[in-house]
Design a protein around this motif. Structure first.
Motif, PDB file in Angstrom:
ATOM      1  N   MET A   1       2.229  -9.694  -3.272  1.00  0.00           N
ATOM      2  CA  MET A   1       1.353  -8.576  -3.580  1.00  0.00           C
ATOM      3  C   MET A   1       0.944  -8.592  -5.052  1.00  0.00           C
ATOM      4  SD  MET A   1       0.629  -6.814  -0.905  1.00  0.00           S
ATOM      5  CE  MET A   1       1.177  -6.689   0.803  1.00  0.00           C
ATOM      6  N   LEU A   2      -0.195  -8.007  -5.342  1.00  0.00           N
ATOM      7  CA  LEU A   2      -0.740  -7.976  -6.693  1.00  0.00           C
ATOM      8  C   LEU A   2       0.008  -6.980  -7.574  1.00  0.00           C
ATOM      9  CD1 LEU A   2      -3.161  -9.133  -8.356  1.00  0.00           C
ATOM     10  CD2 LEU A   2      -4.434  -7.110  -7.648  1.00  0.00           C
ATOM     11  N   LEU A   3       0.053  -5.723  -7.140  1.00  0.00           N
ATOM     12  CA  LEU A   3       0.738  -4.653  -7.864  1.00  0.00           C
ATOM     13  C   LEU A   3       1.680  -3.959  -6.891  1.00  0.00           C
ATOM     14  CD1 LEU A   3       0.844  -3.111 -10.616  1.00  0.00           C
ATOM     15  CD2 LEU A   3      -0.861  -1.543  -9.659  1.00  0.00           C
ATOM     16  N   GLY A  26      -2.727  -5.273  -2.567  1.00  0.00           N
ATOM     17  CA  GLY A  26      -3.299  -6.605  -2.574  1.00  0.00           C
ATOM     18  C   GLY A  26      -4.708  -6.565  -3.136  1.00  0.00           C
ATOM     19  N   PRO A  27      -5.337  -7.710  -3.339  1.00  0.00           N
ATOM     20  CA  PRO A  27      -6.691  -7.751  -3.887  1.00  0.00           C
ATOM     21  C   PRO A  27      -7.723  -7.192  -2.923  1.00  0.00           C
ATOM     22  CG  PRO A  27      -5.984  -9.948  -3.215  1.00  0.00           C
ATOM     23  CD  PRO A  27      -4.787  -9.062  -3.089  1.00  0.00           C
ATOM     24  N   GLY A  28      -8.688  -6.458  -3.476  1.00  0.00           N
ATOM     25  CA  GLY A  28      -9.835  -6.016  -2.706  1.00  0.00           C
ATOM     26  C   GLY A  28      -9.575  -4.925  -1.698  1.00  0.00           C
ATOM     27  N   THR A 191      -9.290  -4.186  -6.769  1.00  0.00           N
ATOM     28  CA  THR A 191      -8.366  -3.274  -6.111  1.00  0.00           C
ATOM     29  C   THR A 191      -8.470  -1.915  -6.787  1.00  0.00           C
ATOM     30  OG1 THR A 191      -6.840  -5.052  -5.540  1.00  0.00           O
ATOM     31  CG2 THR A 191      -5.941  -2.828  -5.594  1.00  0.00           C
ATOM     32  N   VAL A 192      -8.611  -0.859  -5.995  1.00  0.00           N
ATOM     33  CA  VAL A 192      -8.814   0.491  -6.527  1.00  0.00           C
ATOM     34  C   VAL A 192      -7.739   1.421  -5.973  1.00  0.00           C
ATOM     35  CG1 VAL A 192     -10.393   2.448  -6.713  1.00  0.00           C
ATOM     36  CG2 VAL A 192     -11.315   0.117  -6.654  1.00  0.00           C
ATOM     37  N   VAL A 193      -7.088   2.162  -6.870  1.00  0.00           N
ATOM     38  CA  VAL A 193      -6.223   3.269  -6.466  1.00  0.00           C
ATOM     39  C   VAL A 193      -6.820   4.519  -7.093  1.00  0.00           C
ATOM     40  CG1 VAL A 193      -3.896   4.225  -6.397  1.00  0.00           C
ATOM     41  CG2 VAL A 193      -4.224   1.744  -6.488  1.00  0.00           C
TER      42      VAL A 193
END
Length: 260
Positions: A1-3, A26-28, A191-193
């Motif tokens: 995983m990315l973050l 994950g990305p995107g 990736t958006v939170v």
């Protein structure tokens, strides 16, 4: 995983703000954080960004604890826009957006053609090209919010953490910002939170929705599954129902029943 956030717990002056919060990114993808005021949404974003060190658990980026990253290195990967940031006195819109490039500018402070292109793209994407020379303090609340969003975009990070980005915006610009986030996800695999109050907006754009209350995660999953769980009604103490407009595959909309 990315973050990755793994069983993160945060306390402020002995008060529990976030308990055993976990999130794999994950990305995107777009993840929406929703919940009543004081539910832990902002604390979650601060912790994911590395600005808040958890009392327990950890946040990692590419398997490495976020707290160990140098700020300039982290800024190339992750951009965080807090809720209602303070506007520096005497700064124009373009100057603020240029500050979003600080992580990319070399030791000599040279401003490259690539930096100029990123700033122009950020201004255009937020419909601020005509206001680039205006003082931030002279703008409306909505215009100022878009300027901060533009600064976050100019950073060109692969991860965007946004705390109530549509606050103060009229409905037209709210839609533009949400469409922009979807375009970044689709075209750039960003990736958006996003912490967001509007349930309809969250359910319409997010790949995953995380429902928080009193620092605890009540739900994490697809919008459709949340709509069928009954948790929205009990968490927000409202009566209502979700409806899917004809011809729309993903978006579900919550209509509250108000007794007068």
């Amino acid at each position: 995983m990315l973050l990755n956030a793994n069983d993160v717990t945060v306390r402020y002056a002995g008060r529990l703000a976030l308990e055993a919060f976990s999130l794999d990114l994950g990305p995107g993808e777009i993840v929406a954080l929703i919940g009543p005021n004081g539910s832990g949404k902002s604390t979650a974003l601060h912790t994911l960004s590395g600005l808040t060190i958890p009392n327990a658990g950890d946040v990692t980026l590419d398997g490495r604890p976020v707290r160990t990253w140098k700020r300039r290195q982290l800024a190339r990967r992750l951009s965080f826009l807090p809720q209602a940031p303070l506007s520096p006195e005497g700064m124009t819109v373009e100057q603020l957006v240029r500050h979003g490039r600080f992580a990319h500018i070399g030791l000599l402070g040279a401003y490259s053609a690539q930096d100029r292109e990123a700033v122009d793209w950020a201004l255009e994407s937020t419909d601020l090209g005509g206001l680039a020379g205006r003082d931030l303090r002279a703008l409306s609340g909505g215009e100022r919010q878009r300027a901060w969003i533009a600064a976050a975009l100019a950073q060109e990070a692969g991860i965007l953490l946004l705390d109530e980005p549509t606050s103060f915006l009229d409905i037209g610009h709210q839609v533009e910002v949400l469409e922009l986030l979807c375009r970044l996800r689709r075209e750039r695999q960003v990736t958006v939170v996003v912490a967001i109050h509007d349930l309809n907006q969250a359910m319409a754009v997010a790949d995953r929705v995380v429902l928080l209350a009193k620092g605890r995660t009540l739900f994490s999953g697809a919008a459709d599954d949340l709509a069928e769980s009954g948790l929205i009604e009990t968490t927000f103490a409202v009566n209502g129902a979700f409806e899917r407009p004809r011809g729309q595959a993903r978006a579900v909309y919550f209509n509250a029943h108000i007794t007068t």
